[in-house]
Design a protein around this motif. Sequence first.
Motif, PDB file in Angstrom:
ATOM      1  N   GLY A 102      18.208  21.595 126.978  1.00  0.00           N
ATOM      2  CA  GLY A 102      17.900  22.852 126.305  1.00  0.00           C
ATOM      3  C   GLY A 102      18.113  22.847 124.808  1.00  0.00           C
ATOM      4  N   ILE A 103      18.388  21.688 124.230  1.00  0.00           N
ATOM      5  CA  ILE A 103      18.664  21.582 122.788  1.00  0.00           C
ATOM      6  C   ILE A 103      17.639  20.647 122.158  1.00  0.00           C
ATOM      7  CG2 ILE A 103      20.380  20.962 121.034  1.00  0.00           C
ATOM      8  CD1 ILE A 103      22.517  21.260 123.231  1.00  0.00           C
ATOM      9  N   SER A 104      17.149  21.003 120.982  1.00  0.00           N
ATOM     10  CA  SER A 104      16.194  20.154 120.282  1.00  0.00           C
ATOM     11  C   SER A 104      16.783  18.774 120.019  1.00  0.00           C
ATOM     12  CB  SER A 104      15.801  20.788 118.946  1.00  0.00           C
ATOM     13  OG  SER A 104      15.077  19.871 118.140  1.00  0.00           O
ATOM     14  N   ILE A 105      15.974  17.749 120.219  1.00  0.00           N
ATOM     15  CA  ILE A 105      16.449  16.394 119.934  1.00  0.00           C
ATOM     16  C   ILE A 105      16.707  16.194 118.450  1.00  0.00           C
ATOM     17  CG2 ILE A 105      15.291  15.418 121.953  1.00  0.00           C
ATOM     18  CD1 ILE A 105      13.172  14.266 120.017  1.00  0.00           C
ATOM     19  N   PHE A 106      16.153  17.078 117.602  1.00  0.00           N
ATOM     20  CA  PHE A 106      16.320  16.948 116.151  1.00  0.00           C
ATOM     21  C   PHE A 106      17.442  17.837 115.607  1.00  0.00           C
ATOM     22  CE2 PHE A 106      11.679  15.966 116.692  1.00  0.00           C
ATOM     23  CZ  PHE A 106      11.785  14.618 116.429  1.00  0.00           C
ATOM     24  N   LYS A 107      18.188  18.501 116.491  1.00  0.00           N
ATOM     25  CA  LYS A 107      19.305  19.327 116.026  1.00  0.00           C
ATOM     26  C   LYS A 107      20.417  18.404 115.529  1.00  0.00           C
ATOM     27  CE  LYS A 107      21.953  23.418 117.381  1.00  0.00           C
ATOM     28  NZ  LYS A 107      23.289  23.038 116.938  1.00  0.00           N
ATOM     29  N   LYS A 108      20.696  18.494 114.264  1.00  0.00           N
ATOM     30  CA  LYS A 108      21.533  17.487 113.612  1.00  0.00           C
ATOM     31  C   LYS A 108      22.958  17.431 114.149  1.00  0.00           C
ATOM     32  CE  LYS A 108      18.925  17.480 109.284  1.00  0.00           C
ATOM     33  NZ  LYS A 108      18.975  17.567 107.810  1.00  0.00           N
ATOM     34  N   ASP A 109      23.497  18.564 114.582  1.00  0.00           N
ATOM     35  CA  ASP A 109      24.899  18.569 114.996  1.00  0.00           C
ATOM     36  C   ASP A 109      25.083  18.487 116.508  1.00  0.00           C
ATOM     37  OD1 ASP A 109      24.007  21.061 115.733  1.00  0.00           O
ATOM     38  OD2 ASP A 109      25.566  22.193 114.672  1.00  0.00           O
ATOM     39  N   ARG A 110      24.018  18.161 117.254  1.00  0.00           N
ATOM     40  CA  ARG A 110      24.139  18.159 118.709  1.00  0.00           C
ATOM     41  C   ARG A 110      25.075  17.059 119.211  1.00  0.00           C
ATOM     42  NH1 ARG A 110      19.479  17.720 122.307  1.00  0.00           N
ATOM     43  NH2 ARG A 110      21.113  17.060 123.744  1.00  0.00           N
ATOM     44  N   ASP A 123      27.900  16.166 117.633  1.00  0.00           N
ATOM     45  CA  ASP A 123      29.271  16.385 117.150  1.00  0.00           C
ATOM     46  C   ASP A 123      30.215  16.660 118.317  1.00  0.00           C
ATOM     47  OD1 ASP A 123      28.144  16.133 114.687  1.00  0.00           O
ATOM     48  OD2 ASP A 123      28.439  18.221 114.071  1.00  0.00           O
ATOM     49  N   GLY A 124      31.319  15.929 118.353  1.00  0.00           N
ATOM     50  CA  GLY A 124      32.363  16.184 119.330  1.00  0.00           C
ATOM     51  C   GLY A 124      32.131  15.605 120.714  1.00  0.00           C
ATOM     52  N   LEU A 125      31.007  14.923 120.918  1.00  0.00           N
ATOM     53  CA  LEU A 125      30.737  14.340 122.233  1.00  0.00           C
ATOM     54  C   LEU A 125      31.537  13.055 122.427  1.00  0.00           C
ATOM     55  CD1 LEU A 125      26.861  14.683 122.727  1.00  0.00           C
ATOM     56  CD2 LEU A 125      28.670  16.294 123.356  1.00  0.00           C
ATOM     57  N   THR A 126      32.008  12.831 123.644  1.00  0.00           N
ATOM     58  CA  THR A 126      32.643  11.564 123.978  1.00  0.00           C
ATOM     59  C   THR A 126      31.572  10.492 124.132  1.00  0.00           C
ATOM     60  OG1 THR A 126      32.491  11.910 126.367  1.00  0.00           O
ATOM     61  CG2 THR A 126      34.431  12.826 125.232  1.00  0.00           C
ATOM     62  N   GLU A 127      31.985   9.239 124.191  1.00  0.00           N
ATOM     63  CA  GLU A 127      31.018   8.160 124.367  1.00  0.00           C
ATOM     64  C   GLU A 127      30.262   8.316 125.686  1.00  0.00           C
ATOM     65  OE1 GLU A 127      29.945   5.780 122.251  1.00  0.00           O
ATOM     66  OE2 GLU A 127      31.148   7.007 120.873  1.00  0.00           O
ATOM     67  N   GLN A 128      30.966   8.741 126.730  1.00  0.00           N
ATOM     68  CA  GLN A 128      30.309   8.934 128.023  1.00  0.00           C
ATOM     69  C   GLN A 128      29.288  10.068 127.963  1.00  0.00           C
ATOM     70  OE1 GLN A 128      30.470   6.897 130.641  1.00  0.00           O
ATOM     71  NE2 GLN A 128      28.786   8.149 131.435  1.00  0.00           N
ATOM     72  N   TYR A 157      20.150  10.967 113.922  1.00  0.00           N
ATOM     73  CA  TYR A 157      21.371  10.341 114.457  1.00  0.00           C
ATOM     74  C   TYR A 157      21.074   8.860 114.697  1.00  0.00           C
ATOM     75  CZ  TYR A 157      25.569   9.683 117.306  1.00  0.00           C
ATOM     76  OH  TYR A 157      26.777   9.254 117.796  1.00  0.00           O
ATOM     77  N   PRO A 158      21.060   8.051 113.616  1.00  0.00           N
ATOM     78  CA  PRO A 158      20.699   6.637 113.747  1.00  0.00           C
ATOM     79  C   PRO A 158      21.521   5.868 114.773  1.00  0.00           C
ATOM     80  CG  PRO A 158      20.701   7.279 111.434  1.00  0.00           C
ATOM     81  CD  PRO A 158      21.259   8.442 112.201  1.00  0.00           C
TER      82      PRO A 158
END
Length: 268
Positions: free
Chosen positions: A118-126, A128-133, A168-169
Amino acid sequence: MKFDIHTHHDRCGHARGTIRDYIEAAIEKGLNIIGISDHSPYFSSEEDQLYPHIAMGKSEFPKYINEVLQLKQLYSGKIEVLLGVESDFFPEDVDRYRSCYNAYPFDYIIGSVHHVDGISIFKKDRWDGLTEQQKIQTKETYYNLIEQSARSGMFQILGHIDAMKGYYPSFSTIQTKAVEHTLKVIGEHDIAIEINTSGKTKDVGGWYPSDEILEIACFYGVKVTFGSDAHDPNRVGDEFELVQKHLKEIGFKEWVYYKNRKRMNVIL
């Protein structure tokens, strides 16, 4: 043979110039074929134009079709104009979208995944805060959606299949077997992927998809095509020759475009 199958125009709300502007730019740059493929409306929305700065309204869709068909006739003998559309892919709405497309004489339809969870793939801060998993899971969900789009039978071409790396390179370094599995499925369903040069307009720079993905695609016999994803007439055909040369170096022998939803093969 020089072509560009992925272009937009001002109807989508975030591109500059008319359809005619893109055709004229293609002629100026020596293209033989120009594909018009603006963003599909949100057909499942009750609103006519759910996001005015992302996609055209549903009421504009027939006008878009008619304009492209008229220009196809007008420019006959100067350049071949192809009728396309870049379609969002939402698994729950496949039948609705398919019925909308089947009413018109499209040369091709590009299927693009623009939303994950439900989130755009181009949302720059999507990220942020995610774990590696969680990052792995997000990437796997993205490629599962691309796999579903390949299996849907609705598309001739799949658009920018690693565009999540745009802002997000590090996306490319997330390790998962889902990428290779998806490419294998794309090859089995005989669908083309595009080499899309619009990555240069994002933080990642360069093209979609990565060389690693193209090498795997070549191994599985995936067909490839070219699209600038131009949102400005100045970018029509952008880096066509560089892409052509690089595909040869990777090992591709030909690339493709589509007319009347039938594949046309072109020697590289």
